[in-house]
Write a protein that holds these residues in place. Structure first.
Motif: not given
Length: 247
Positions: A2, A4, A14, A17, A30
């Motif tokens: 994941t 940003c 991160v 959401p 994210h």
């Protein structure tokens, strides 16, 4: 991993959401924090606009499934034609042509992104039921299903459970009843997922689902009540025929 959406930072930095639009539209992005969201907002807003365009295109293609399924003159043919080839204008739906046609390629890309969005959303997401119904309609079209990666729920048991969940979530939505009916009758033996033979009870319930859809009037695909009644009759007749054989 994941990252940003704004600055591209790796997973450790991160957070959850933060974009309200993503939550409302069943999308996932994210950000490191509000500062990254704010600085990336001009680009992120345009991204949302593109996602809406793709989803609108996917929904338009999905509607073809419901209209095609209810337009045939024979009550049996109207269900058996549900997986017929996608037609966009006069463009062929073969993979070779699709690879060179911007219109078809754009539709396939939209369908793939739409299906991915459905996989990322949950039953609590706004519009979840409508998204699942459209994804089902897209994948029911063989030209779409053969050109995109099929999700893990594209199997008999999962579709039965999912269609029931959609119906529980949106009992006022006529296409939810039609989806449930198509899953239970497996398009009268012509589904493009591996479906077990349907019992008379399942076919009878499918017919009742189509009857309920018809009772709600003209549905969201613009199909009139009489067309959906013919779908109900096809299933109820087949259920009666199966029941008679067992006597």
């Amino acid at each position: 991993m994941t990252r940003c959406w704004g600055c591209g930072a790796a997973e450790g930095a991160v957070r959850f959401p933060l974009c309200t639009l993503c939550r409302e539209e069943g999308l996932v992005s994210h950000f490191c924090g509000t500062h990254c969201l704010e600085s990336a907002w001009p680009r992120h807003k345009e991204w949302h606009r593109e996602q809406r365009r793709l989803h609108s295109l996917a929904e338009a293609v999905a509607l073809q499934h419901w209209r095609r399924g209810a337009s045939a003159t024979s009550p049996y043919d109207e269900l058996l034609s549900a997986a017929s080839a996608l037609q966009l204008g006069t463009v062929s739906s073969s993979p070779a042509v699709a690879a060179h046609s911007p219109a078809v390629s754009d539709a396939l890309g939209a369908a793939q992104q739409y299906i991915h969005a459905v996989e990322r959303s949950t039953a609590s997401t706004l519009g979840w039921a409508e998204q699942v119904v459209s994804a089902f309609a897209l994948l029911s079209q063989e030209s779409i299903a053969s050109a995109v990666q099929r999700p893990g729920w594209w199997n008999d048991d999962a579709l039965k459970a999912l269609s029931e969940q959609v119906l529980t979530s949106r009992p006022d939505y006529s296409l939810a009843w039609r989806m449930r009916g198509e899953v239970l009758c497996a398009c009268l033996g012509n589904s493009n997922w591996e479906a077990a033979p349907r019992s008379a009870a399942e076919l009878h319930e499918a017919g009742r689902c189509f009857q309920r859809a018809a009772a709600l009037g003209v549905d969201e695909a613009g199909v009139d009540r009489e067309a959906v009644v013919r779908q109900a009759v096809a299933c109820l007749r087949e259920a009666q025929a199966q029941a008679s054989l067992k006597r």
